[in-house]
Each structure stands twice: as structure tokens, then as C-alpha cells.
Design a protein around this motif. Structure first.
Motif, PDB file in Angstrom:
ATOM      1  N   VAL A 387      45.827  42.441  34.198  1.00  0.00           N
ATOM      2  CA  VAL A 387      45.273  41.302  33.542  1.00  0.00           C
ATOM      3  C   VAL A 387      44.354  40.652  34.437  1.00  0.00           C
ATOM      4  O   VAL A 387      43.306  40.567  34.639  1.00  0.00           O
ATOM      5  N   GLN A 388      45.356  40.090  35.560  1.00  0.00           N
ATOM      6  CA  GLN A 388      44.886  39.251  36.406  1.00  0.00           C
ATOM      7  C   GLN A 388      43.931  39.947  37.404  1.00  0.00           C
ATOM      8  O   GLN A 388      42.852  39.253  37.858  1.00  0.00           O
ATOM      9  N   SER A 389      44.157  41.119  37.508  1.00  0.00           N
ATOM     10  CA  SER A 389      43.157  42.052  38.456  1.00  0.00           C
ATOM     11  C   SER A 389      41.821  42.030  37.837  1.00  0.00           C
ATOM     12  O   SER A 389      40.750  42.044  38.690  1.00  0.00           O
ATOM     13  N   ILE A 390      41.583  42.310  36.664  1.00  0.00           N
ATOM     14  CA  ILE A 390      40.293  42.256  36.016  1.00  0.00           C
ATOM     15  C   ILE A 390      39.783  41.046  35.898  1.00  0.00           C
ATOM     16  O   ILE A 390      38.696  40.917  36.262  1.00  0.00           O
ATOM     17  N   ARG A 391      40.566  39.905  35.712  1.00  0.00           N
ATOM     18  CA  ARG A 391      40.040  38.599  35.647  1.00  0.00           C
ATOM     19  C   ARG A 391      39.516  38.148  37.245  1.00  0.00           C
ATOM     20  O   ARG A 391      38.262  37.760  37.282  1.00  0.00           O
ATOM     21  N   ASP A 392      40.235  38.622  38.105  1.00  0.00           N
ATOM     22  CA  ASP A 392      39.698  38.396  39.381  1.00  0.00           C
ATOM     23  C   ASP A 392      38.524  39.123  39.717  1.00  0.00           C
ATOM     24  O   ASP A 392      37.519  38.438  40.446  1.00  0.00           O
ATOM     25  N   ALA A 393      38.404  40.359  39.302  1.00  0.00           N
ATOM     26  CA  ALA A 393      37.166  40.955  39.379  1.00  0.00           C
ATOM     27  C   ALA A 393      35.783  40.375  38.910  1.00  0.00           C
ATOM     28  O   ALA A 393      34.889  40.322  39.282  1.00  0.00           O
ATOM     29  N   TRP A 394      36.250  40.024  37.543  1.00  0.00           N
ATOM     30  CA  TRP A 394      35.131  39.303  36.981  1.00  0.00           C
ATOM     31  C   TRP A 394      34.678  37.980  37.830  1.00  0.00           C
ATOM     32  O   TRP A 394      33.485  37.582  38.030  1.00  0.00           O
ATOM     33  N   ASP A 395      35.484  37.084  38.270  1.00  0.00           N
ATOM     34  CA  ASP A 395      35.334  36.089  39.077  1.00  0.00           C
ATOM     35  C   ASP A 395      34.411  36.578  40.367  1.00  0.00           C
ATOM     36  O   ASP A 395      33.401  35.825  40.656  1.00  0.00           O
ATOM     37  N   PHE A 406      36.904  39.657  48.020  1.00  0.00           N
ATOM     38  CA  PHE A 406      37.259  38.810  47.180  1.00  0.00           C
ATOM     39  C   PHE A 406      38.976  38.918  47.019  1.00  0.00           C
ATOM     40  O   PHE A 406      39.881  37.992  46.697  1.00  0.00           O
ATOM     41  N   ALA A 407      39.449  40.321  47.183  1.00  0.00           N
ATOM     42  CA  ALA A 407      40.750  40.659  47.030  1.00  0.00           C
ATOM     43  C   ALA A 407      41.576  40.009  48.114  1.00  0.00           C
ATOM     44  O   ALA A 407      42.940  39.988  48.010  1.00  0.00           O
ATOM     45  N   ARG A 408      41.104  39.715  49.296  1.00  0.00           N
ATOM     46  CA  ARG A 408      41.798  39.172  50.493  1.00  0.00           C
ATOM     47  C   ARG A 408      43.014  38.040  50.116  1.00  0.00           C
ATOM     48  O   ARG A 408      44.001  37.923  50.289  1.00  0.00           O
ATOM     49  N   ALA A 409      42.294  37.194  49.107  1.00  0.00           N
ATOM     50  CA  ALA A 409      43.030  36.201  48.566  1.00  0.00           C
ATOM     51  C   ALA A 409      43.527  36.329  47.231  1.00  0.00           C
ATOM     52  O   ALA A 409      44.228  35.395  46.462  1.00  0.00           O
ATOM     53  N   ARG A 410      43.419  37.706  46.595  1.00  0.00           N
ATOM     54  CA  ARG A 410      43.806  37.934  45.207  1.00  0.00           C
ATOM     55  C   ARG A 410      44.869  39.161  45.163  1.00  0.00           C
ATOM     56  O   ARG A 410      44.415  40.102  45.484  1.00  0.00           O
ATOM     57  N   PRO A 411      46.114  39.034  45.295  1.00  0.00           N
ATOM     58  CA  PRO A 411      47.137  40.241  45.452  1.00  0.00           C
ATOM     59  C   PRO A 411      46.993  41.001  44.380  1.00  0.00           C
ATOM     60  O   PRO A 411      47.083  42.255  44.397  1.00  0.00           O
TER      61      PRO A 411
END
Length: 421
Positions: A387-395, A406-411
């Protein structure tokens, strides 16, 4: 006495025919209104003025040496190609139909498919006057109501589908739901083939699932929306919806094509719950380029029935449809027909963090339900990370930042990109 101008709605079609295009178009207009392309007994000038459909435009788009569909009518007459393809727009009097959804559907999409003069017919879109649209049942909740019920006033509504599709008991389903609630989803739904089977009676499933959802809501203050599949005959669907409502549920789902317009209209009028419309089977009406009904027209009819949420497939998914077609479908759902009556498009089929950027870029909106099965449940760090990965992707998408950066700070996102690739 001055004649009252007639009120019309319009339908646009793709047609294919070896005949003159104006002749074929007039056949369609006549068949679906006052009778046929030749005058018949009783078809007076006054009746034709009031009731006959009118061909408004014809634009040839192509020509083929072979017909798109077989046609014994033409074969018997020895009529061969070339087969001209054209877009035609036909206007129909509102007074031919009134606020009668099955008859509206029969008018714009009935005998047209049987016409011998055609080797292809596809209903592409409907243009309905707002005052006519308002005679029908609008979506009770639509976009804004779905957001209110899920407690998600902004951003995408993230959800998933219960898997395995069938086979789990009510208690096993509830256990899965508990994990998904803790993972942070906004929305969960039954599969379209999971309704009221002996191994998981809907009454027991509603009781078990809503116990979990209500407990989660008491702890967190936010109730996850669960779309229970109540597809059945109308009496059963009404009873099922009442049971879901009594248990504190907020949404029910129906397989639209198999339940039918009248049943969905009647369900809309009998329940305050959000109606989740599953379009399974639609491809049999839309997949052939020269036959059936395109999604813009399809969604318009179901919005008149009062559906609040409607499936549009997903980008780069497991189904045949192109990404452009999916985005066009979602845009059609969000376009106003008569004011604030948009329905929430539902993206599904192979969706994960990686399909978020093109989805946002194509739609230009986060007014959608984004369903991800494997993209959540298959994440190597668990469902919450999915779930968090998808919210990160939307951000990332809304900020215009590439996912890899963006993923560098979003594990969670980084793991999703590495795992699904």
C-alpha cells in the motif's frame, strides 16, 4: 398555432456498408424510430416530423475490400464490396422514449446490429440533454460521496480484491480483510465470481467481514469500504443490500451486464449504499472494432441507472485493451452529464506502483479507485509496504518526480520497483 420544437438526444455510430452511406444511415434511423427507410401506411408527414430519427451527419473514415462481419442478407442479393466505413450521428426525439432506460438502450442499441445493410455497427457515444438526464436516477454518491464514505477527501482511493477468488470461508475472508485494514487500504471488494456460494453464504460473510471492519473503524476512526458482491435476482439483491446496510456496510457490488438495467435501477432506489458497478462481460460488446458498444456510450447508460463506481480496466494490465482506451473510459466517467453526476472510475488488472505515473499523466486526476491485488499482497515486505509503495508512487507522480529518484528515500517504493520491475 406554433409547433413546439422537439427535444432530441443524439447517438454516434461507426457503420460499415457496401451501400451508399446516406442510404445505410437512413435505414438505421428509420428502423430505430418510425419504421423503415421507405414510407409505410400511417406514417404521415406530421408523424415523421414528430417521431422520426434524423441523420445529422455522415463522415466517411475508410474503406475495406472484405466485410468486418458476415452478412447473409447481402450474400443472397449478390452485393459485394468495397465496404465503406463512416461515423454517423443520428438524433432521436426524447418523446419517443421518455425516462425509460431499457427502451432508451433498445432505441440506440437494439435492431441496429441485425440490419442487413450493414457489415459493421458500433454505438460509440451518446449526447443526452441535461434536462433529459435529470429524469433518470443519478449516482447517489459518485465521486464526492465515495470519498466521504471512505474518509479519503483527496488523493486516490487505494484498494484490492479478495483473493483467492473463491474457496475461502467467511472466517478466512474476514481474516484477510483484517490484514488489509491494518495495511492501510481504503477499499476492498469481492471478486465478480464470488457472490453467495454454499461455502461462503453472503449473510455469514457480511457478518464476519463487517465485524472486522467495524472494529477497525472504532480503533482508527476510518471505515474501510467493502463492496460485497450481491449479484442475484432483484428480490435477493434488495435483501442482501439491506443486510449489508444493517451491518454497517457502505457499498455493494453488482455484475451489471448480467443483472440488467431495470434491476440496477430498482436497487438504486431501494438502498442508500454506494453501488459498485462491475462491467465483466463488456468486452463481448466492445472488443470488436466494428461491432457492439464503446465504453463512452456504455458508461452513460449505467450512470442513468444510478451506478456510483464503474470499472475501466487498468494500464499495462492483463487484458487486451489499450492504455489510451482505458484513459478515455476513465475520462468519460468523470465528465459531467447533468451537473455533479460523475462516477468514480475503477482501475484494476495488474496495477502496481509502476503503473501509477502513466495513469496520473493520462487522466490528470486522482479521482479514481486504484485496485491492486498482487501489487499490494505480493510486495516482498508485506501488504502494508505494498500500500505504501503505491501511495509513494502517487506522491511522486503528482510532484512530477521519476519513481526511481523518488524511491531513494522511500524503501517500500524501492522494493516494489526492484521486485516487480
Amino acid at each position: 398555432m406554433t409547433d413546439t420544437p422537439r427535444r432530441d438526444f443524439r447517438a454516434t455510430y461507426l457503420i460499415e456498408t457496401p451501400l451508399a452511406l446516406d442510404q445505410a444511415a437512413e435505414v438505421l434511423a428509420g428502423e430505430q424510430s418510425s419504421g423503415t427507410f421507405v414510407r409505410v401506411a400511417g406514417e404521415t408527414d406530421d408523424l415523421r416530423r414528430r417521431a422520426r430519427a434524423v441523420v445529422q451527419s455522415i463522415r466517411q473514415t475508410g474503406v475495406a475490400d472484405t466485410p468486418s462481419l458476415p452478412n447473409a442478407f447481402l450474400e443472397r442479393r449478390g452485393i459485394q464490396g468495397p465496404y465503406k466505413q463512416a461515423l454517423i450521428t443520428v438524433s432521436f426525439p426524447v418523446d419517443n422514449v421518455g425516462p425509460n432506460l431499457p427502451t432508451l438502450a433498445a432505441t440506440v442499441g437494439g435492431n441496429i446490429y441485425d440490419l442487413g445493410e450493414m457489415t459493421g455497427v458500433k454505438l460509440l457515444s451518446l449526447d443526452l440533454p441535461p434536462e433529459y438526464v435529470r429524469l433518470f436516477d443519478a449516482p447517489r454518491h459518485g465521486v464526492r460521496g465515495t470519498r466521504a464514505l471512505t474518509g479519503r477527501p483527496a488523493g486516490p482511493i487505494l484498494g484490492t480484491i479478495i483473493k483467492p477468488n473463491v474457496g475461502m470461508s467467511p472466517e478466512q475472508t474476514a481474516q484477510t480483510v483484517a490484514g488489509l485494514c491494518e495495511a492501510g487500504v481504503d477499499f476492498i471488494k469481492d471478486d465478480e465470481v464470488m457472490a453467495n456460494p454454499p461455502h461462503s453464504p453472503l449473510a455469514k460473510r457480511v457478518e464476519a467481514v463487517m465485524r472486522v471492519i467495524n472494529n477497525h473503524a472504532e480503533r482508527t476512526g476510518r471505515k474501510v469500504m467493502y463492496a460485497f458482491n450481491i449479484s442475484d435476482d432483484l428480490d435477493a439483491m434488495r435483501a442482501h443490500a439491506a443486510r449489508v446496510e444493517a451491518a454497517g456496510g457502505t457499498c455493494v457490488m453488482a455484475s451489471l451486464n448480467w443483472c440488467g438495467f431495470s434491476a440496477i435501477q430498482a436497487l438504486r432506489r431501494s438502498t442508500p449504499l454506494a453501488l459498485h458497478g462491475h462491467r465483466n462481460g463488456m468486452a463481448m460488446m466492445s472488443r470488436h472494432p466494428a461491432l457492439g458498444i464503446a465504453f463512452p456510450a456504455y458508461q452513460a447508460l449505467w450512470r442513468l441507472a444510478g451506478v456510483d463506481q464503474l470499472h475501466v480496466n487498468g494500464l499495462a494490465g492483463k487484458f487486451y485493451e489499450s492504455d489510451d482506451s482505458v484513459i478515455e473510459s476513465a475520462r468519460a466517467c468523470l465528465a459531467a452529464m447533468a451537473g455533479d453526476d460523475a462516477v468514480m472510475p475503477v482501475f484494476s488488472s495488474g496495477q502496481w506502483a509502476g503503473t501509477v505515473p502513466p495513469t496520473f499523466a493520462g487522466l490528470g486526476s486522482d479521482d479514481l479507485i486504484f485496485l491492486s491485488g498482487g501489487g499490494i499482497l505480493g510486495h516482498p515486505d508485506g501488504a502494508a509496504a505494498g500500500v505504501q509503495s503505491i501511495r509513494d508512487a502517487w506522491d511522486a507522480a503528482t510532484a512530477g518526480v521519476p519513481l526511481s529518484e523518488f524511491a531513494r528515500a522511500r524503501p517500500a517504493l524501492a522494493q516494489a520497483l526492484a521486485f516487480y520491475g
